[in-house]
Design a protein around this motif. Structure first.
Motif, PDB file in Angstrom:
ATOM      1  N   GLY A 285     -12.335   5.792  58.300  1.00 36.86           N
ATOM      2  CA  GLY A 285     -11.626   6.866  57.618  1.00 36.86           C
ATOM      3  C   GLY A 285     -11.182   7.988  58.541  1.00 36.86           C
ATOM      4  N   VAL A 286     -10.704   7.646  59.748  1.00 38.59           N
ATOM      5  CA  VAL A 286     -10.351   8.657  60.743  1.00 38.59           C
ATOM      6  C   VAL A 286      -8.842   8.653  60.987  1.00 38.59           C
ATOM      7  CG1 VAL A 286     -10.736   9.489  63.098  1.00 38.59           C
ATOM      8  CG2 VAL A 286     -12.594   8.333  61.846  1.00 38.59           C
ATOM      9  N   PHE A 287      -8.236   9.832  60.938  1.00 39.24           N
ATOM     10  CA  PHE A 287      -6.809   9.958  61.221  1.00 39.24           C
ATOM     11  C   PHE A 287      -6.580  11.021  62.293  1.00 39.24           C
ATOM     12  CE2 PHE A 287      -7.771  12.820  57.741  1.00 39.24           C
ATOM     13  CZ  PHE A 287      -7.027  13.971  58.001  1.00 39.24           C
ATOM     14  N   ALA A 288      -5.398  10.993  62.914  1.00 41.63           N
ATOM     15  CA  ALA A 288      -5.086  11.847  64.061  1.00 41.63           C
ATOM     16  C   ALA A 288      -4.827  13.289  63.623  1.00 41.63           C
ATOM     17  CB  ALA A 288      -3.866  11.297  64.783  1.00 41.63           C
ATOM     18  N   LEU A 289      -5.034  14.194  64.569  1.00 41.34           N
ATOM     19  CA  LEU A 289      -4.761  15.611  64.325  1.00 41.34           C
ATOM     20  C   LEU A 289      -3.256  15.847  64.226  1.00 41.34           C
ATOM     21  CD1 LEU A 289      -7.229  17.266  66.874  1.00 41.34           C
ATOM     22  CD2 LEU A 289      -7.665  16.552  64.508  1.00 41.34           C
ATOM     23  N   ALA A 290      -2.897  16.908  63.508  1.00 41.95           N
ATOM     24  CA  ALA A 290      -1.496  17.307  63.427  1.00 41.95           C
ATOM     25  C   ALA A 290      -1.028  17.833  64.778  1.00 41.95           C
ATOM     26  CB  ALA A 290      -1.330  18.372  62.348  1.00 41.95           C
ATOM     27  N   SER A 291       0.282  17.803  65.010  1.00 39.04           N
ATOM     28  CA  SER A 291       0.839  18.226  66.300  1.00 39.04           C
ATOM     29  C   SER A 291       0.616  19.709  66.571  1.00 39.04           C
ATOM     30  CB  SER A 291       2.338  17.914  66.339  1.00 39.04           C
ATOM     31  OG  SER A 291       3.009  18.603  65.288  1.00 39.04           O
ATOM     32  N   THR A 292       0.336  20.470  65.534  1.00 37.21           N
ATOM     33  CA  THR A 292       0.084  21.905  65.713  1.00 37.21           C
ATOM     34  C   THR A 292      -1.347  22.191  66.147  1.00 37.21           C
ATOM     35  OG1 THR A 292      -0.356  22.038  63.337  1.00 37.21           O
ATOM     36  CG2 THR A 292       1.869  22.612  64.076  1.00 37.21           C
ATOM     37  N   SER A 293      -2.183  21.170  66.266  1.00 37.45           N
ATOM     38  CA  SER A 293      -3.561  21.355  66.726  1.00 37.45           C
ATOM     39  C   SER A 293      -3.573  21.622  68.234  1.00 37.45           C
ATOM     40  CB  SER A 293      -4.403  20.113  66.424  1.00 37.45           C
ATOM     41  OG  SER A 293      -4.443  19.845  65.032  1.00 37.45           O
ATOM     42  N   THR A 294      -4.566  22.380  68.689  1.00 40.17           N
ATOM     43  CA  THR A 294      -4.720  22.628  70.124  1.00 40.17           C
ATOM     44  C   THR A 294      -5.946  21.924  70.700  1.00 40.17           C
ATOM     45  OG1 THR A 294      -5.893  24.692  69.626  1.00 40.17           O
ATOM     46  CG2 THR A 294      -3.512  24.842  70.033  1.00 40.17           C
ATOM     47  N   ALA A 295      -6.847  21.459  69.839  1.00 45.77           N
ATOM     48  CA  ALA A 295      -7.999  20.691  70.297  1.00 45.77           C
ATOM     49  C   ALA A 295      -7.563  19.253  70.573  1.00 45.77           C
ATOM     50  CB  ALA A 295      -9.093  20.718  69.242  1.00 45.77           C
TER      51      ALA A 295
END
Length: 361
Positions: A285-295
């Protein structure tokens, strides 16, 4: 004149005797209908959900109860005989296909009173206080199905009741299914069955019919949906040094999805999740961070309240849904958290989004 009158009287008496024999059935146990040969279903409205596909079940089980269908007693010559008895089921309509419900196979029959509407059926019976399991109807039209459970009765000079209950559930069999009421519809016939010494006897002259009256079955396609709202989940801060390797989890936070004003009468409501970014690990159940994330080096994990990961684009049943309750409210408890996806994790802001979709059938 006397002989003519005598002849008329004798013929009348003979007719009465013949009718008496015709109404009662059974070689060893004599059974007669207690209150006519129809047993009725209550007036029912079946909701067709906006997402219902061909082959989907519609609504819930509709029941016709008849605990006193027949009044039975041993014939005088067989009072001491132990006679195994049951009730057979018969479908008067042709087979459309098959389906599975609760791990059991059913034939789907065409109703013939509404294009695109089929049904499945099951029945149970009570023999002198002994009640059988529910039996799915699985034979072709024109054939009586004999169940495996037979209850043995021995005569004691008294009469007793043989009952039968029938349940019907509807199936969408074509995209041509439209709203409206049906004419008289009799989805199942039943007759009593008895056996002794390798021989059988059936109640062909005292069968029962489970019946919907004209206008008693209404199909509604207006649908109806739940009201939902967006949910914001704020994850707590986590130190970068707390992550010890790929698969490490942190910052799990509880939240709820609230579905309000949900309609009654549907077969089911389900929900599914689709992330707005790439799926990294569907099994977890893991999805990628949004492009606005800095981590970096982490993804967002979605779980149920038992810490079981939720697979994306997979329908989950709203198990609390009650089709008898209109404008009902339901809550689905969930959790979200961070999941380490790479060896190195860098600090920063974490953002992500998932859309949820409700499916109505």
């Amino acid at each position: 004149m006397k002989s003519i009158v005598t002849g008329v009287v004798l013929s009348f008496l003979t007719l009465i005797a013949m009718c008496g024999v015709a109404r009662a059935d059974g070689t060893w146990v004599n059974c007669d209908r207690t209150n006519g040969y129809y047993q009725y279903f209550d007036s029912t409205t079946i909701q067709v959900g906006k997402d219902a596909a061909v082959g989907d079940l519609l609504g819930t089980w509709v029941t016709s109860y008849n605990p006193t269908a027949w009044t039975c007693s041993h014939r005088s010559n067989y009072q001491n005989y132990a006679i195994p008895m049951a009730v057979q089921g018969y479908p008067p309509y042709t087979i459309w296909g098959t389906t599975q419900v609760d791990g059991q196979s059913y034939n789907v029959y065409n109703t013939a009173v509404k294009a695109g509407l089929g049904y499945i059926a099951r029945w149970r019976y009570t023999v002198k206080g002994q009640t059988s399991d529910w039996y799915p109807l699985t034979v072709a039209n024109g054939v009586y199905q004999t169940p495996t459970q037979l209850f043995t009765v021995t005569g004691d000079g008294s009469s007793w009741k043989l009952g039968v209950d029938v349940q019907i559930r509807f199936v969408k069999t074509s995209t041509s299914l439209t709203a409206g009421s049906t004419s008289v519809f009799d989805p199942m016939y039943m007759r009593h069955y008895q056996t002794y010494g390798g021989s059988t006897s059936v109640g062909s002259g005292t069968y029962m019919i489970a019946d919907f009256l004209a206008g008693g079955l209404v199909i509604s396609t207006t649908g109806g949906t739940c009201t939902t709202s967006d949910v914001t989940v704020n994850l707590p801060p986590v130190s970068r040094t707390d992550f010890s390797g790929v698969g490490y989890t942190a910052a799990r936070t509880d939240f709820n999805l609230n579905f309000t004003k949900c309609p009654a009468g549907l077969s089911s409501i389900s929900y599914l999740f689709t992330p707005t970014t790439a799926i990294i690990n569907n099994a977890n159940g893991v999805f990628a961070l949004a492009s606005t994330s800095t981590a970096s080096g982490v993804g967002i994990q979605l779980l149920n309240d038992q810490d079981i990961p939720l697979a994306f684009n997979t329908a989950y049943l709203l198990t609390d849904y009650d089709p008898t309750q209109n404008n009902a409210n339901y809550t689905v408890p969930l959790r979200a958290g961070l999941y380490q996806t790479e060896t190195n994790v860098s600090s920063g802001v974490v953002k992500g989004a998932v859309t949820f979709t409700l499916v109505y059938k």
